[in-house]
Design a protein around this motif. Structure first.
Motif, PDB file in Angstrom:
ATOM      1  N   UNK A   1       0.808  -1.219   0.000  1.00 44.40           N
ATOM      2  CA  UNK A   1       0.000   0.000   0.000  1.00 44.40           C
ATOM      3  C   UNK A   1       0.841   1.270   0.000  1.00 44.40           C
ATOM      4  N   UNK A   2       2.141   1.136   0.211  1.00 40.70           N
ATOM      5  CA  UNK A   2       3.020   2.304   0.303  1.00 40.70           C
ATOM      6  C   UNK A   2       3.601   2.627  -1.076  1.00 40.70           C
ATOM      7  N   UNK A   3       3.227   3.756  -1.673  1.00 43.63           N
ATOM      8  CA  UNK A   3       3.729   4.114  -3.009  1.00 43.63           C
ATOM      9  C   UNK A   3       5.252   4.173  -3.065  1.00 43.63           C
ATOM     10  N   UNK A   4       5.887   4.528  -1.949  1.00 38.00           N
ATOM     11  CA  UNK A   4       7.344   4.620  -1.923  1.00 38.00           C
ATOM     12  C   UNK A   4       7.999   3.242  -2.011  1.00 38.00           C
ATOM     13  N   UNK A   5       7.222   2.199  -1.741  1.00 33.20           N
ATOM     14  CA  UNK A   5       7.761   0.839  -1.769  1.00 33.20           C
ATOM     15  C   UNK A   5       7.214   0.041  -2.946  1.00 33.20           C
TER      16      UNK A   5
END
Length: 231
Positions: free
Chosen positions: A74-78
Motif C-alpha cells: 500500500x506504500x507508493x514509496x515501496x
C-alpha cells in the motif's frame, strides 16, 4: 556491472535468519541489507534499506507477515519492493491472502537452497516466483471452495470493471496466464513473439493495478474471467 539484489530477511527465528543470510550473501549478485523479527520492523527496514526483495515469514508474533505485506504493497514509496512469503505449509490459505495482499509468491521453508536463490532472482525481476501451474492450482483450489481472503483490496465487481479497459488480446493473454502458461508457451499458442506477450502482460498489469504476474492470476479468478475447474 549490475547492482546486487538487496534482500531483507524477516523471520522471528534468529537461527533461520542466520542460515538465510549465509546463503544469500554467498551469491555475487545479491546481498542481505537487513534482518527483522516481526512485520512492523520489516516495513520500517524496507523503507530505510531500499530492499529489492523481502523474504517474509507469514506467521510471526506481533505484526504478522500478511499485515506487513499489505502495508508494503500500500506504500507508493515501496512500489518496487517484491515480497516473497515463506511458509512451513506450502498449501495454506494464508498464501492466497498473501498474493491478494501484493506478495509476488511464496516458497516453502523446506525448499532447496537453489530454489530460494532462484526465487529471489525471479521476484527481483518482477515475475511471480511460483511456477505458473502451482499458482493456478493453489488459487483455483481456494476460490473453488468459495474462500475469500477479505482485506481492503478491490473486490470482484471493481476488477470486473477494470477488465473492460483490456483489449481483446490482453484479455486473451490474461486467461492464458491464469491457465498456468508461461510467456513462451503463450507466444507459441498465439503465434507471436515472447516479447509481444510480455508487452501484453505488462499492459494488463498496469490497467488492472497488479504488481506482478501472481496478482494477475488472482484478479483473473476474482473477477470471474476464469472459473476454477474442480477436478
Amino acid at each position: 556491472m549490475t547492482p546486487a539484489i538487496r534482500v531483507l530477511l524477516v523471520d522471528d527465528q534468529a537461527l533461520l535468519r542466520s542460515a538465510f543470510r549465509v546463503l544469500v550473501d554467498s551469491e555475487p549478485d545479491m546481498q542481505v541489507v537487513g534482518e527483522a523479527a516481526d512485520g512492523a520492523q520489516a516495513v520500517d527496514l524496507a523503507r530505510s534499506t531500499r530492499a529489492d526483495v523481502v523474504l517474509m515469514d507469514i506467521r510471526m508474533p506481533g505484526t504478522d507477515g500478511l499485515t506487513a505485506t499489505r502495508m508494503i504493497s500500500a506504500d507508493p514509496e515501496l512500489a518496487d519492493v517484491r515480497v516473497v512469503m515463506l511458509t512451513t505449509f506450502e498449501v495454506d490459505e494464508y498464501v492466497v491472502q498473501s498474493l491478494r495482499a501484493g506478495a509476488s509468491g511464496f516458497l516453502g521453508k523446506g525448499a532447496e537452497p537453489e530454489e530460494l536463490l532462484n526465487a529471489i532472482r525471479i521476484a527481483a525481476g518482477g515475475e511471480a516466483l511460483l511456477s505458473p501451474a502451482a499458482t493456478k492450482g493453489l488459487i483455483a483450489t481456494f476460490l473453488a471452495q468459495g474462500g475469500s481472503a477479505g482485506g481492503d483490496g478491490p473486490g470482484a465487481a471493481e476488477y470486473s470493471a477494470r477488465l473492460e479497459a483490456l483489449t481483446a488480446r490482453e484479455r486473451e493473454v490474461l486467461v492464458l496466464v491464469a491457465g498456468g502458461l508461461s510467456n513462451d508457451e503463450i507466444a507459441e499458442r498465439l503465434v507471436v513473439s515472447p516479447l509481444t506477450v510480455k508487452t501484453h502482460v505488462n499492459r494488463a498489469m498496469a490497467k488492472l493495478g497488479a504488481r506482478d504476474r501472481a496478482q494477475l492470476v488472482v484478479i483473473a479468478y476474482e473477477s470471474g474471467l476464469v472459473r476454477p475447474r474442480v477436478e
